[in-house]
Design a protein around this motif. Structure first.
Motif, short mmCIF file in Angstrom:
data_model
loop_
_atom_site.label_atom_id
_atom_site.label_comp_id
_atom_site.label_asym_id
_atom_site.label_seq_id
_atom_site.Cartn_x
_atom_site.Cartn_y
_atom_site.Cartn_z
N LYS A 350 0.82 -1.22 0.00
CA LYS A 350 0.00 0.00 0.00
C LYS A 350 0.86 1.27 0.00
CE LYS A 350 -4.12 1.92 2.18
NZ LYS A 350 -5.07 1.83 3.32
N GLN A 353 2.10 1.84 -3.48
CA GLN A 353 1.01 2.24 -4.37
C GLN A 353 0.63 3.70 -4.12
OE1 GLN A 353 -0.27 0.14 -6.86
NE2 GLN A 353 -0.97 2.17 -7.51
N THR A 354 0.60 4.09 -2.85
CA THR A 354 0.25 5.47 -2.49
C THR A 354 1.27 6.44 -3.09
OG1 THR A 354 -0.74 4.71 -0.43
CG2 THR A 354 -0.17 7.04 -0.55
N GLU A 356 3.32 5.92 -5.69
CA GLU A 356 3.24 5.94 -7.15
C GLU A 356 2.04 6.76 -7.62
OE1 GLU A 356 3.42 2.00 -8.82
OE2 GLU A 356 5.48 1.65 -8.15
N ASN A 357 0.94 6.68 -6.88
CA ASN A 357 -0.25 7.49 -7.22
C ASN A 357 0.05 8.98 -7.08
OD1 ASN A 357 -1.75 5.23 -7.79
ND2 ASN A 357 -2.76 5.14 -5.79
N ALA A 358 0.78 9.34 -6.01
CA ALA A 358 1.11 10.76 -5.78
C ALA A 358 1.99 11.29 -6.91
CB ALA A 358 1.82 10.91 -4.43
N ALA A 360 2.07 10.03 -10.05
CA ALA A 360 1.29 10.00 -11.30
C ALA A 360 0.26 11.12 -11.37
CB ALA A 360 0.60 8.64 -11.44
N THR A 361 -0.23 11.60 -10.20
CA THR A 361 -1.27 12.63 -10.19
C THR A 361 -0.71 14.04 -9.97
OG1 THR A 361 -1.60 12.31 -7.82
CG2 THR A 361 -2.99 11.00 -9.32
N GLU A 363 0.61 15.12 -7.37
CA GLU A 363 0.54 15.53 -5.96
C GLU A 363 1.96 15.68 -5.41
OE1 GLU A 363 -0.80 13.53 -1.75
OE2 GLU A 363 -1.81 12.83 -3.57
N SER A 377 6.62 0.79 -13.50
CA SER A 377 5.37 1.13 -12.80
C SER A 377 5.34 2.58 -12.34
CB SER A 377 5.19 0.21 -11.59
OG SER A 377 6.28 0.36 -10.69
#
Length: 683
Positions: A350, A353-354, A356-358, A360-361, A363, A377
């Motif tokens: 997790k 993933q958190t 990588e999301n930050a 990609a967005t 943030e 990834s």
């Protein structure tokens, strides 16, 4: 197109497979398989001039014959010549005809390699003759000795080479423009190198200074420069974001620094700012000696990208260095509203993933990490600048994978930093695709480090002095090295030293850091040391780069002779970062090799990283100085960087000329000299 090796008479499947072990697949490959040495079977050398490890033709009279007896199973024949020199001929396989050849006072020609034996200089099983070996044969050339493999004799290689020289050199394409091959055509150069006349200067050949050798060395260096320039052209054909100089964020960043940038830092920062304002990608290498302030220069570069709402990625080779960068950038940028993220290979599930999301967005604005940033990834929303620290720890072409992290149709700007000063020779060879800047000024307040060398049998005396200094309020590093590149054994040595000192001096606050510890454990110990909660830090070479503890003023390195000059200089650079007088003690084990003595003497006499890097290149060669990943892609066959650096500028100029005016020759040169190198589209 070069013909397969099997076209030579006598080369069947078995011989072809043996040649493949030497990466020889074609007749052209064979022709470029050059001698490593030569034997002169035509000239008798006086015995008082011979050297160990060399092969000679000698003539002498038999002085004594010692037959096998008792435990001695060998035949020893002593010969002497008019110069007064003596050599023992040693035979392990004895038969009747051999013994009958030797009579006291009898003259003998012998040919073989000189070694040191129990009786002084010896030759084992020499070739022998009663008459001069060249008499009546009209020997015209030196005998080439080739790099070989088991099952492939020198005689066989010479036979095949002779065929190739006689039948196939006319088919070789001349790939260099005439101005670079005036003295020797390729065909003539190969004939001379494989079969030099007996009148050739052996020393000139040994030093690769003959024009025929220089002709091939230059061609190989040109091929390498073409590869680097093609890589640069390949990257630069993709557009990069235009990043004008920061007006607001940069001022805010500089205002919070407790010191002013040096003139050298400002100069290099201006060079970077100029590059970033272009629509072609910056490809710049920043070199700076230990403690020169490269991290601040990197932060200034980041300001230009961040202000234009582009993301910045900073990559370091080790967790401990990446963590330190993360903490610095977080401290500098988060108060200014910039979100700093951390990404490492150890992050899982997790948390990973958190993060990588930050990224990609968008943030996360500034992302610090290890080689995990390369992974597929990891997708950036808007990556504008990539900063790579200690580039030589990564493979030559890993940088290229980052171009795919940019937005569609763009590539990020690239800033590469190193605290290992790289001699001009290596910079041109390993980083020829990059522009170079040098931070050649240390921040004010830094004190020179006094370096001493002490034998290991005085270790206890050194330890007592270090403990006394620590109890008086100073901080010290004690670096343990057992076997180079054995993290496990080094960790065990560090743990043993930690236990020993802890038991002997319980009043001392001691910490331990090594490569086998978890990242958060290492970081906690380093932080405690930085905050002066620990007086002595026992460590392995994981502290080599980047760790900054201004109060630490003493360093001891055990078994210093096991490490290279540049690595020792990096380790030493952990002290001398504050105003206190700083000391570095290099503990070495007797007896020291000549090379080891030279390394330690250089460190005693110089604090200049560039002087040390030049010496390291001379002593160890480019492979160890840059790291195997970096130099593994160089694959030089005839050139040697430390020997042939005087040809590099000419090779660089010629490569640019060939790429521009003869691109078809550029591709052919790469196929000839770098068949396995990646290919790039020329522009």
């Amino acid at each position: 197109m070069s013909l397969p090796l099997r076209k030579l008479s006598g080369v069947g499947d078995a011989a072809a497979q043996l040649f493949e072990k030497l990466h020889i697949f074609s007749i052209e490959d064979l022709l470029f398989h050059l001698p490593r040495d030569y034997e002169d079977r035509s000239t008798v050398i006086p015995m008082n001039q011979i050297q160990v490890g060399k092969t000679y033709l000698l003539y002498g009279q038999v002085k004594s014959i010692d037959f096998p007896q008792g435990k001695r199973k060998t035949l020893a024949v002593l010969i002497e010549d008019e110069s007064g020199g003596k050599v023992t001929l040693r035979f392990f396989h004895i038969y009747k005809g051999l013994v009958e050849r030797f009579k006291t006072g009898h003259g003998l020609y012998v040919f073989g390699e000189v070694r040191v034996g129990s009786r002084g200089l010896e030759i084992s099983h020499p070739e022998m003759s009663d008459v001069h070996p060249a008499a009546g044969q009209g020997q015209q050339q030196l005998t080439a000795i080739y790099p070989s493999t088991e099952g492939l004799t020198q005689k066989k290689i010479r036979q095949y080479m002779q065929q190739a020289l006689r039948q196939h050199t006319d088919h070789l394409t001349e790939l260099l423009p005439q101005e670079y091959s005036q003295r020797y055509a390729l065909k003539d150069a190969l004939h001379y190198i494989h079969e030099p006349p007996t009148s050739a200067n052996m020393q000139q050949l040994a030093e690769a200074k003959h024009p025929a050798q220089q002709r091939l060395i230059l061609e190989e260096l040109i091929a390498h420069q073409i590869s680097l320039l093609a890589r640069r052209a390949f990257i630069r054909q993709i557009k990069a974001p235009v990043l004008p100089s920061s007006q607001t964020l940069l001022k805010q960043f500089l205002n919070q620094l407790p010191y002013q940038m040096t003139g050298a830092q400002q100069r290099v920062s201006n060079e970077i700012a100029h590059d970033l304002a272009q629509d072609t990608p910056m490809l710049r290498l920043v070199q700076g000696d230990v403690g020169a302030g490269k991290t601040v220069v990197a932060a200034v570069a980041a300001c230009h990208a961040l202000e234009q709402a582009w993301q910045v990625a900073l990559m370091a080779p080790t967790e401990i260095l990446a963590e330190q960068h993360y903490l610095n950038f977080k401290r500098w940028f988060e108060p200014l509203g910039i979100q700093v993220a951390w990404l490492s290979g150890k992050q899982k599930g997790k948390a990973r993933q958190t993060m990588e999301n930050a990224i990609a967005t968008h943030e996360a604005h500034l992302v610090v990490g290890t080689h995990a940033l390369f992974q597929e990834s990891v997708q950036f929303a808007k990556l504008g600048l990539v900063i790579i620290d200690e580039q030589h720890r990564f493979g030559v072409d890993q940088r290229l994978s980052l171009r795919d992290k940019g937005q569609l149709g763009t590539t990020p700007h690239q800033l590469v930093m190193t605290a290992t000063p790289i001699p001009r020779t290596l910079a041109m060879s390993a980083y020829g695709d990059l522009d170079t800047s040098v931070i050649d000024e240390l921040p004010p307040g830094r004190t020179p480090i006094q370096t001493v060398t002490i034998p290991l049998d005085r270790r206890d005396e050194v330890l007592l002095r270090v403990v006394r200094n620590c109890l008086e309020g100073k901080q010290a590093y004690w670096v343990c090295t057992l076997v180079e590149q054995s993290e496990t054994l080094d960790a065990q040595a560090a743990e043993a030293t930690f236990s020993e000192i802890q038991q002997r001096f319980p009043e001392l606050q001691i910490g331990l850091v090594h490569g086998k510890m978890k990242a958060d454990e290492k970081q906690a110990v380093m932080q405690a040391f930085k905050e002066n909660q620990l007086q002595l830090l026992i460590a392995t070479t994981v502290i080599e780069v980047g760790v900054d503890v201004p109060n630490a003023s003493i360093m001891v390195i055990e078994n210093a002779e096991r490490l290279g000059l540049s690595q020792l200089h990096q380790l030493r650079g952990r002290v001398g970062r504050g105003a206190k007088a700083s000391f570095c003690a290099l503990l070495y084990k007797h007896p020291l090799s000549m090379n080891g003595q030279e390394r330690l003497r250089t460190l005693r006499e110089s604090n200049d990283g560039f002087v040390i890097a030049e010496k390291d290149l001379e002593l160890r060669g480019p492979g160890e100085l840059l790291g195997t990943k970096q130099t593994g892609d160089m694959g030089f066959r005839v050139a040697q960087l430390e020997r042939d650096d005087y040809l590099l500028a000419q090779a660089h100029h010629a490569a640019a000329d060939i790429l521009k005016h003869h691109p078809q020759h550029a591709e052919a040169l790469l196929k000839r000299w770098l068949p396995e190198a990646p290919r790039y589209a020329y522009v």
